[in-house]
Design a protein around this motif. Structure first.
Motif, PDB file in Angstrom:
ATOM      1  N   SER A 129      16.625  53.744  79.710  1.00  0.00           N
ATOM      2  CA  SER A 129      16.879  52.325  79.628  1.00  0.00           C
ATOM      3  C   SER A 129      14.829  51.913  80.029  1.00  0.00           C
ATOM      4  O   SER A 129      14.630  51.403  79.405  1.00  0.00           O
ATOM      5  CB  SER A 129      17.956  51.439  79.513  1.00  0.00           C
ATOM      6  OG  SER A 129      19.023  51.760  78.747  1.00  0.00           O
ATOM      7  N   ALA A 130      15.131  51.556  81.383  1.00  0.00           N
ATOM      8  CA  ALA A 130      14.201  51.006  81.556  1.00  0.00           C
ATOM      9  C   ALA A 130      12.876  51.600  81.288  1.00  0.00           C
ATOM     10  O   ALA A 130      11.543  51.399  81.199  1.00  0.00           O
ATOM     11  CB  ALA A 130      14.521  50.985  83.115  1.00  0.00           C
ATOM     12  N   THR A 131      13.041  53.333  81.600  1.00  0.00           N
ATOM     13  CA  THR A 131      11.843  53.743  80.955  1.00  0.00           C
ATOM     14  C   THR A 131      11.777  53.862  80.185  1.00  0.00           C
ATOM     15  O   THR A 131      10.389  53.430  79.508  1.00  0.00           O
ATOM     16  CB  THR A 131      12.335  55.899  81.659  1.00  0.00           C
ATOM     17  OG1 THR A 131      12.756  55.665  82.938  1.00  0.00           O
ATOM     18  CG2 THR A 131      11.373  56.634  80.977  1.00  0.00           C
ATOM     19  N   LEU A 132      12.478  53.777  78.666  1.00  0.00           N
ATOM     20  CA  LEU A 132      11.877  53.569  77.750  1.00  0.00           C
ATOM     21  C   LEU A 132      11.759  52.076  78.025  1.00  0.00           C
ATOM     22  O   LEU A 132      10.805  51.650  76.636  1.00  0.00           O
ATOM     23  CB  LEU A 132      13.545  53.738  76.343  1.00  0.00           C
ATOM     24  CG  LEU A 132      12.851  53.402  74.965  1.00  0.00           C
ATOM     25  CD1 LEU A 132      12.040  54.965  74.253  1.00  0.00           C
ATOM     26  CD2 LEU A 132      14.355  53.570  73.840  1.00  0.00           C
ATOM     27  N   ALA A 133      11.875  51.100  78.363  1.00  0.00           N
ATOM     28  CA  ALA A 133      11.450  49.426  78.179  1.00  0.00           C
ATOM     29  C   ALA A 133      10.055  49.916  78.380  1.00  0.00           C
ATOM     30  O   ALA A 133       8.950  48.679  78.364  1.00  0.00           O
ATOM     31  CB  ALA A 133      12.404  48.483  79.232  1.00  0.00           C
ATOM     32  N   LEU A 354      22.731  62.989  80.490  1.00  0.00           N
ATOM     33  CA  LEU A 354      22.017  61.753  80.845  1.00  0.00           C
ATOM     34  C   LEU A 354      20.586  62.740  81.204  1.00  0.00           C
ATOM     35  O   LEU A 354      19.807  62.351  81.424  1.00  0.00           O
ATOM     36  CB  LEU A 354      22.438  61.866  82.888  1.00  0.00           C
ATOM     37  CG  LEU A 354      21.782  60.644  83.309  1.00  0.00           C
ATOM     38  CD1 LEU A 354      21.910  59.378  82.898  1.00  0.00           C
ATOM     39  CD2 LEU A 354      22.242  60.999  84.683  1.00  0.00           C
ATOM     40  N   LEU A 355      20.806  63.741  81.352  1.00  0.00           N
ATOM     41  CA  LEU A 355      19.299  64.279  80.643  1.00  0.00           C
ATOM     42  C   LEU A 355      19.117  64.705  79.557  1.00  0.00           C
ATOM     43  O   LEU A 355      17.510  64.299  79.443  1.00  0.00           O
ATOM     44  CB  LEU A 355      19.981  66.180  80.739  1.00  0.00           C
ATOM     45  CG  LEU A 355      18.962  67.218  80.351  1.00  0.00           C
ATOM     46  CD1 LEU A 355      17.683  67.247  81.173  1.00  0.00           C
ATOM     47  CD2 LEU A 355      19.497  68.443  80.035  1.00  0.00           C
ATOM     48  N   TYR A 356      19.576  64.584  78.479  1.00  0.00           N
ATOM     49  CA  TYR A 356      19.491  63.760  77.281  1.00  0.00           C
ATOM     50  C   TYR A 356      18.505  62.559  77.248  1.00  0.00           C
ATOM     51  O   TYR A 356      17.010  62.269  76.119  1.00  0.00           O
ATOM     52  CB  TYR A 356      20.576  64.376  75.932  1.00  0.00           C
ATOM     53  CG  TYR A 356      20.851  65.864  75.560  1.00  0.00           C
ATOM     54  CD1 TYR A 356      19.705  66.612  75.497  1.00  0.00           C
ATOM     55  CD2 TYR A 356      21.541  65.893  75.043  1.00  0.00           C
ATOM     56  CE1 TYR A 356      19.796  68.135  75.691  1.00  0.00           C
ATOM     57  CE2 TYR A 356      22.123  66.862  74.896  1.00  0.00           C
ATOM     58  CZ  TYR A 356      21.479  68.671  75.134  1.00  0.00           C
ATOM     59  OH  TYR A 356      22.021  69.325  75.194  1.00  0.00           O
ATOM     60  N   GLN A 357      19.112  61.556  77.752  1.00  0.00           N
ATOM     61  CA  GLN A 357      18.820  60.613  78.282  1.00  0.00           C
ATOM     62  C   GLN A 357      17.513  60.429  78.478  1.00  0.00           C
ATOM     63  O   GLN A 357      16.442  60.028  78.246  1.00  0.00           O
ATOM     64  CB  GLN A 357      19.858  59.504  78.689  1.00  0.00           C
ATOM     65  CG  GLN A 357      20.783  58.713  78.142  1.00  0.00           C
ATOM     66  CD  GLN A 357      21.981  58.210  78.735  1.00  0.00           C
ATOM     67  OE1 GLN A 357      21.288  57.195  79.134  1.00  0.00           O
ATOM     68  NE2 GLN A 357      23.190  58.661  78.621  1.00  0.00           N
ATOM     69  N   SER A 358      17.059  61.118  79.399  1.00  0.00           N
ATOM     70  CA  SER A 358      15.829  60.869  80.555  1.00  0.00           C
ATOM     71  C   SER A 358      15.202  61.682  79.810  1.00  0.00           C
ATOM     72  O   SER A 358      13.958  61.496  79.694  1.00  0.00           O
ATOM     73  CB  SER A 358      16.287  61.633  81.786  1.00  0.00           C
ATOM     74  OG  SER A 358      17.437  61.162  82.389  1.00  0.00           O
ATOM     75  N   ALA A 359      15.492  63.000  79.157  1.00  0.00           N
ATOM     76  CA  ALA A 359      14.118  63.422  78.417  1.00  0.00           C
ATOM     77  C   ALA A 359      13.810  63.267  77.829  1.00  0.00           C
ATOM     78  O   ALA A 359      12.529  62.875  77.181  1.00  0.00           O
ATOM     79  CB  ALA A 359      14.486  65.091  78.190  1.00  0.00           C
ATOM     80  N   PHE A 360      14.706  62.170  76.839  1.00  0.00           N
ATOM     81  CA  PHE A 360      14.213  60.821  75.525  1.00  0.00           C
ATOM     82  C   PHE A 360      13.448  60.201  75.591  1.00  0.00           C
ATOM     83  O   PHE A 360      12.255  59.984  75.181  1.00  0.00           O
ATOM     84  CB  PHE A 360      14.854  60.706  74.857  1.00  0.00           C
ATOM     85  CG  PHE A 360      14.983  59.821  73.455  1.00  0.00           C
ATOM     86  CD1 PHE A 360      14.283  60.000  71.672  1.00  0.00           C
ATOM     87  CD2 PHE A 360      15.124  58.537  73.384  1.00  0.00           C
ATOM     88  CE1 PHE A 360      14.499  59.615  71.606  1.00  0.00           C
ATOM     89  CE2 PHE A 360      14.674  57.571  72.972  1.00  0.00           C
ATOM     90  CZ  PHE A 360      13.902  58.481  71.222  1.00  0.00           C
ATOM     91  N   ALA A 361      13.509  59.413  77.056  1.00  0.00           N
ATOM     92  CA  ALA A 361      12.809  58.525  77.241  1.00  0.00           C
ATOM     93  C   ALA A 361      11.515  58.287  77.962  1.00  0.00           C
ATOM     94  O   ALA A 361       9.980  58.142  77.733  1.00  0.00           O
ATOM     95  CB  ALA A 361      13.746  57.379  78.180  1.00  0.00           C
ATOM     96  N   ILE A 362      11.616  59.733  78.751  1.00  0.00           N
ATOM     97  CA  ILE A 362       9.898  60.213  79.068  1.00  0.00           C
ATOM     98  C   ILE A 362       9.221  60.692  77.761  1.00  0.00           C
ATOM     99  O   ILE A 362       7.972  60.502  78.443  1.00  0.00           O
ATOM    100  CB  ILE A 362      10.347  61.170  80.334  1.00  0.00           C
ATOM    101  CG1 ILE A 362      10.727  60.988  80.967  1.00  0.00           C
ATOM    102  CG2 ILE A 362       9.363  62.417  80.410  1.00  0.00           C
ATOM    103  CD1 ILE A 362      10.172  60.427  82.987  1.00  0.00           C
ATOM    104  N   LEU A 363      10.183  61.439  77.541  1.00  0.00           N
ATOM    105  CA  LEU A 363       8.925  62.317  75.981  1.00  0.00           C
ATOM    106  C   LEU A 363       8.608  60.888  75.286  1.00  0.00           C
ATOM    107  O   LEU A 363       7.240  60.932  74.647  1.00  0.00           O
ATOM    108  CB  LEU A 363       9.604  62.285  74.474  1.00  0.00           C
ATOM    109  CG  LEU A 363       9.408  63.207  73.866  1.00  0.00           C
ATOM    110  CD1 LEU A 363       8.384  64.353  73.692  1.00  0.00           C
ATOM    111  CD2 LEU A 363      10.551  63.372  72.275  1.00  0.00           C
ATOM    112  N   MET A 364       8.685  59.633  75.151  1.00  0.00           N
ATOM    113  CA  MET A 364       8.335  57.968  74.658  1.00  0.00           C
ATOM    114  C   MET A 364       7.190  58.014  75.027  1.00  0.00           C
ATOM    115  O   MET A 364       6.483  57.334  74.683  1.00  0.00           O
ATOM    116  CB  MET A 364       9.290  57.434  74.395  1.00  0.00           C
ATOM    117  CG  MET A 364      10.249  57.412  73.336  1.00  0.00           C
ATOM    118  SD  MET A 364       9.807  57.988  71.440  1.00  0.00           S
ATOM    119  CE  MET A 364       9.790  60.450  71.521  1.00  0.00           C
TER     120      MET A 364
END
Length: 524
Positions: A129-133, A354-364
């Motif tokens: 969430s922090a990465t997406l923020a 957690l893998l999908y969460q992290s990958a999605f946030a990094i992609l953004m």
């Protein structure tokens, strides 16, 4: 169970190779830091509207400390909004002005990211969430160059982590000392951040029903600087009113109109004329919905209520405060990125891999950084063309008139060219037709009362108001226009072209022509 300490199932362990959530957070943080630097490495001039004026403040500051200081100016070492100038002044001693500005803007962006991850770490929230923020650091405040405001968020994060978050624990006198230090820094950064910091503390105090001992210790820490702020603000408002600035509150957009998706996107990001900002907005909404849906059975327990209350406070400002007040533009909407950061962190992380969460946030963050970098490069090459050549030809310590006839960009939102002419003063000294010293809230201010100007006021906003007589008050004029308009300007008897290529061109003002009246009225 702590949000960042969730149990990783056997398939997930295989995917993540049994990396701990903390290690994943470090990886996410490092990738984010690397990619947000990309846009700054691709350009010479960071596209932040007010940045040239802030750099000009530092040039004036050092000129005033020299053996032959300019007249009509004074230095304010200690006051609201000067903290960022102290940092700029230190960088100025080491680096050339343009690089100083770039490092300042990059430092502010990195400090926002550090603040976001610090909040997530200390409140045990999702690093994904922090990465997406972190995508919210590329917001309208950055593009407008509101550096006094931008520096306030990292300090507010420290306030939240070390003052607000521990509320309810046994208060000690060293806690009051910490409050004093942070309130001083918040006041020096931006008075609005001091106000919301105190409001946040008050909300959490009420929610947690603090003891009277804690309350009086907080008051002891806040009272001295609050007393100073209470004296400073009326003085600033009165001074700006005397200078004929519009200090009244204006609700330019009603609270209902602020619910429009386009207004929300512009307030959250508002930097690029590009679909990427809508993609990010949809991603944020999707993340919030997935978080709520997958945690629907225990949502109440998964929320971090203090973070949510803080986000709600900022949303109240966003939707009900005026859009302009005391000549401060975007008074309400500038808080939307901060509100969204706190709301994202307050929610429990989605119950997905957690893998999908992290990958999605990094992609953004990767997509945004790359798109932003190429957009900035295109803007500098196409729409800021000729600027470096014009500045290189400008002599030292001359009077410069800046005129931006293009005004709006096809690539960036807002008015990215409006203060670009102030690079002339930042690099060469001299005087401009408009300076932030008039605002009376920087490190350098004009002495009062002001002398009556010999040229038209407001040309930084309305260049079409220019008169022939205005050119007689200046030595050179730095003009942003298209080729057709430059072809007309080159024929004016009052202007002699110095550079002849690019959007930005330098002209030497020719005096004694005898021409009078509005340039464009006579031309028509």
């Amino acid at each position: 169970m702590e949000p960042n300490q969730e149990i990783i199932t056997t398939p997930q362990k295989s995917q993540m190779q049994e990396i701990s959530p903390r290690s994943i957070g470090i990886i996410l943080f490092c990738i984010t830091i690397i990619f947000v630097c990309i846009p700054f490495l691709m350009v010479t001039f960071v596209p932040a509207t007010d940045l040239p004026q802030h750099l000009a403040q530092i040039r004036l500051f050092y000129d005033l400390l020299s053996n032959s200081p300019p007249e009509g100016l004074t230095i304010t070492f200690f006051n609201a909004n000067v903290l960022v100038y102290w940092i700029l002044a230190l960088l100025w001693l080491i680096f050339p002005p343009i690089l100083t500005g770039k490092l300042m803007m990059l430092g502010l962006v990195l400090s926002w990211i550090l603040a976001i991850y610090l909040l997530a770490w200390k409140t045990q929230r999702s690093f994904a969430s922090a990465t997406l923020a972190a995508t919210l650091v590329f917001n309208a405040n950055l593009y407008w160059g509101f550096i006094n405001f931008l520096i306030g968020f990292p300090l507010f994060a420290l306030w939240y982590v070390f003052v607000v978050h521990p509320v309810g624990k046994e208060a000690k006198w060293k806690h009051s000392i910490l409050i004093v230090l942070l309130t001083v820094l918040l006041f020096l950064a931006h008075a609005l951040w001091l106000a919301v910091s105190i409001a946040t503390l008050a909300i959490v105090d009420v929610r947690r029903r603090i003891s009277w001992r804690t309350f009086w210790m907080q008051c002891a820490g806040i009272a001295p600087i609050l007393f100073l702020a209470a004296i400073w603000f009326p003085s600033l408002s009165s001074t700006r009113a005397q200078l004929h600035f519009d200090t009244a509150p204006h609700w330019l957009v009603s609270p209902l109109e602020r619910l429009h998706p386009q207004w929300i996107v512009n307030s959250l990001y508002g930097g690029l004329h590009n679909p990427i900002e809508w993609i990010l907005f949809i991603a944020l909404c999707g993340w919030i919905l997935v978080s709520i849906y997958t945690n629907r059975k225990n949502l109440k327990e998964g929320l971090e209520w203090d973070l949510l209350a803080t986000g709600a406070l900022f949303l109240c400002i966003v939707y009900f405060a005026p859009e302009k007040y005391v000549n401060t533009i975007y008074f309400a909407s500038r808080w939307y990125p901060v509100a969204m950061i706190f709301i994202l962190l307050s929610l429990p992380q989605p119950k997905i891999s957690l893998l999908y969460q992290s990958a999605f946030a990094i992609l953004m963050i990767v997509i945004l950084s790359v798109v932003t970098g190429f957009s900035w490069k295109l803007f500098e090459r196409e729409e800021n063309s000729g600027l470096q050549e014009a500045l290189d030809k400008l002599p030292q310590n001359v009077r410069v008139l800046g005129l931006d006839f293009v005004q709006e960009s096809q690539i960036l939102c807002g008015r990215p060219f409006m203060q670009t002419f102030a690079y002339a003063q930042a690099l060469r000294g001299g005087e401009l037709n408009f300076s932030f010293a008039l605002h009376q809230s920087g490190i350098v201010s004009t002495k009062l009362p002001l002398e009556t100007p010999t040229y038209t006021s407001g040309l930084e906003w309305f260049p079409e108001w220019v008169h022939y007589e205005d050119f007689a008050s200046f030595d050179y004029t730095l003009i942003n226009a298209n080729d057709d308009l430059h072809a007309i300007l080159e024929q004016l008897p009052v202007l002699k072209p110095v550079t002849k290529a690019g959007r930005w061109r330098l002209y030497k003002c020719q005096k004694g022509t005898g021409l009078q009246g509005a340039v464009f009225k006579l031309m028509n």
